[in-house]
Write a protein that holds these residues in place. Structure first.
Motif, short mmCIF file in Angstrom:
data_model
loop_
_atom_site.label_atom_id
_atom_site.label_comp_id
_atom_site.label_asym_id
_atom_site.label_seq_id
_atom_site.Cartn_x
_atom_site.Cartn_y
_atom_site.Cartn_z
N GLY A 167 0.77 -1.23 -0.17
CA GLY A 167 0.13 0.04 0.02
C GLY A 167 0.87 1.19 0.18
O GLY A 167 0.37 2.33 0.14
N ARG A 168 2.16 1.17 -0.14
CA ARG A 168 3.15 2.26 -0.14
C ARG A 168 3.04 3.11 -1.19
O ARG A 168 3.17 4.54 -1.39
CB ARG A 168 4.38 1.95 0.19
CG ARG A 168 4.49 1.34 1.44
CD ARG A 168 5.92 0.71 1.54
NE ARG A 168 6.16 0.08 0.50
CZ ARG A 168 7.07 -1.39 0.46
NH1 ARG A 168 7.58 -1.72 1.63
NH2 ARG A 168 6.98 -1.88 -0.57
N GLY A 169 2.57 2.50 -2.57
CA GLY A 169 2.68 3.03 -3.79
C GLY A 169 1.62 4.43 -3.79
O GLY A 169 2.14 5.43 -4.34
N GLY A 170 0.41 3.97 -3.43
CA GLY A 170 -0.66 5.20 -3.43
C GLY A 170 -0.29 6.41 -2.30
O GLY A 170 -0.28 7.35 -2.57
N LYS A 171 -0.01 5.68 -1.16
CA LYS A 171 0.42 6.62 0.17
C LYS A 171 1.75 7.31 0.10
O LYS A 171 1.63 8.43 0.20
CB LYS A 171 0.19 5.97 1.43
CG LYS A 171 -1.40 5.59 1.87
CD LYS A 171 -1.22 5.11 3.20
CE LYS A 171 -1.05 4.05 3.85
NZ LYS A 171 -1.30 2.55 3.27
N ASP A 172 2.86 6.52 -0.04
CA ASP A 172 4.01 7.36 -0.03
C ASP A 172 4.54 7.77 -1.53
O ASP A 172 5.29 8.99 -1.41
CB ASP A 172 4.91 6.29 0.12
CG ASP A 172 5.42 5.78 1.58
OD1 ASP A 172 4.29 6.36 2.24
OD2 ASP A 172 6.17 5.21 2.14
N LEU A 173 4.00 7.30 -2.46
CA LEU A 173 4.59 7.89 -3.89
C LEU A 173 3.77 8.47 -4.79
O LEU A 173 4.18 8.89 -5.80
CB LEU A 173 5.27 6.56 -4.54
CG LEU A 173 6.38 5.83 -3.53
CD1 LEU A 173 6.63 4.34 -4.37
CD2 LEU A 173 7.40 6.56 -3.53
N CYS A 188 1.56 7.02 -6.43
CA CYS A 188 1.49 6.26 -7.58
C CYS A 188 1.11 4.83 -7.36
O CYS A 188 1.92 3.76 -7.05
CB CYS A 188 2.93 6.06 -8.29
SG CYS A 188 3.18 4.98 -9.71
N PRO A 189 -0.43 4.56 -7.05
CA PRO A 189 -0.77 3.41 -6.71
C PRO A 189 -0.60 2.22 -7.81
O PRO A 189 -0.50 2.74 -9.07
CB PRO A 189 -2.51 3.59 -6.50
CG PRO A 189 -2.52 4.91 -7.48
CD PRO A 189 -1.45 5.71 -7.32
N THR A 190 -0.13 0.99 -7.17
CA THR A 190 0.23 -0.07 -8.02
C THR A 190 -0.79 -1.13 -7.70
O THR A 190 -0.96 -1.44 -6.88
CB THR A 190 1.62 -0.45 -8.07
OG1 THR A 190 1.92 -0.77 -6.76
CG2 THR A 190 2.50 0.64 -8.53
N ALA A 191 -0.99 -2.03 -8.87
CA ALA A 191 -1.91 -3.23 -8.86
C ALA A 191 -0.87 -4.42 -8.74
O ALA A 191 -0.14 -4.73 -10.06
CB ALA A 191 -2.79 -3.43 -10.27
N ASN A 192 -0.79 -5.29 -7.91
CA ASN A 192 0.15 -6.37 -7.92
C ASN A 192 -0.50 -7.38 -8.55
O ASN A 192 -1.63 -8.02 -8.30
CB ASN A 192 0.51 -6.76 -6.49
CG ASN A 192 1.40 -5.66 -5.86
OD1 ASN A 192 1.09 -4.50 -5.86
ND2 ASN A 192 2.49 -6.17 -5.05
N LEU A 193 0.38 -8.24 -9.55
CA LEU A 193 -0.29 -9.38 -10.04
C LEU A 193 0.11 -10.63 -9.30
O LEU A 193 1.08 -10.52 -8.37
CB LEU A 193 0.64 -9.69 -11.27
CG LEU A 193 0.37 -8.58 -12.41
CD1 LEU A 193 1.31 -8.83 -13.51
CD2 LEU A 193 -1.18 -9.48 -12.78
N PRO A 194 -0.59 -11.52 -8.90
CA PRO A 194 -0.44 -12.75 -8.24
C PRO A 194 0.76 -13.39 -8.54
O PRO A 194 1.38 -13.58 -9.77
CB PRO A 194 -1.70 -13.52 -8.53
CG PRO A 194 -2.10 -13.45 -9.83
CD PRO A 194 -1.80 -11.99 -10.14
N ASP A 195 1.69 -14.14 -7.55
CA ASP A 195 2.86 -14.64 -7.57
C ASP A 195 2.76 -15.95 -9.00
O ASP A 195 3.86 -15.96 -9.49
CB ASP A 195 3.14 -15.50 -6.48
CG ASP A 195 3.55 -14.50 -5.34
OD1 ASP A 195 3.78 -13.46 -5.45
OD2 ASP A 195 3.75 -14.97 -4.22
N GLU A 196 1.51 -16.46 -8.94
CA GLU A 196 1.57 -17.48 -10.06
C GLU A 196 1.78 -16.85 -11.57
O GLU A 196 2.25 -17.55 -12.35
CB GLU A 196 0.26 -18.18 -10.42
CG GLU A 196 -0.25 -18.76 -8.94
CD GLU A 196 -1.00 -17.63 -8.26
OE1 GLU A 196 -0.37 -17.31 -7.05
OE2 GLU A 196 -2.14 -17.41 -8.33
#
Ligand SMILES: Cc1cc2nc3c(=O)[nH]c(=O)nc-3n(C[C@H](O)[C@H](O)[C@H](O)COP(=O)(O)O)c2cc1C
Length: 197
Positions: free
Chosen positions: A53-59, A61-69
């Protein structure tokens, strides 16, 4: 020889280089050749995961994480770093329509693949920042992405401001690079099938 992300993950990693002032001002406006070349295009898909959740709050720049698979798809063919391409998020989740038509379009994106040396993450992640002002978050929604080019390696930074400045440059470089005809045509790629009637 450049190691793939999968090879890098198997042994001790050297520290990421630190971005200096001089290398920041000299960044080119466009990245990659006039037409995508192998290993691109790379197709990725999966349900959007929560990151730290740091992308949106700190930077900012919100990011959507892809699943590990979905990571082996990219890490076997290419190296860690910052990439550009297009992404689309499904408007529906659990049978409910939650995003607008505008939000569910094929949109330009920048992707960070790596260990986020600035935050000293222990796990490899693929995070996509879609260049659109979304009104809500979309965790759990299916996302598809086509990665078309490479911008730069991932770096460590002396400050949060320096990382933010580089991410802003990445976005500009991505938009310039995607504005070329051989890249723009991927907006219409049949792989992006959500919500098409
Ligand atoms: C375009 C882009 C470039 C990035 N470049 C770097 C980088 O060079 N070094 C780094 O440590 N993190 C980089 N990041 C990753 C941020 O550190 C990451 O998005 C942040 O930690 C938020 O992750 P979280 O949402 O899981 O908290 C980049 C992110 C984006 C979207």
């Amino acid at each position: 020889m450049v190691e793939t992300a999968a090879q890098l993950a198997t042994h001790e990693r050297p520290p990421a280089p630190v971005r200096t002032e001089t290398s920041r001002v000299n960044r080119p406006d466009v990245a990659g050749p006039d037409k995508p070349e192998p290993p691109f295009p790379i197709h990725l898909s999966g349900a959007v995961q929560k990151g730290f959740g740091r992308g949106g709050k700190d930077l900012g720049c919100p990011t959507a994480n892809l699943p590990d698979e979905s990571l082996p798809q990219i890490s076997t063919v290419t190296q860690t770093g910052v990439y550009y391409g297009y992404a689309q998020v499904s408007s529906t989740r659990d049978g409910q329509t939650l995003l607008s038509k505008e939000e569910a379009k094929v949109l330009p994106m920048v992707m960070s693949l790596g260990w986020n040396p600035f935050y000293k993450n222990k796990q490899l992640t693929a995070e996509i920042h879609i260049m659109h002002d979304f009104k809500t978050d979309f965790y759990g929604h299916e996302m598809k992405a086509i990665v078309l080019g490479y911008i730069r390696p991932e770096l460590d930074y002396v400050s949060r401001e320096a990382l933010i400045e580089d991410i802003e440059t990445d976005k500009r470089v991505a938009l310039n690079s995607l504005a070329r005809p051989e890249y723009e045509k991927y907006i219409e790629d049949p792989y992006f099938g959500f919500d098409r009637n």
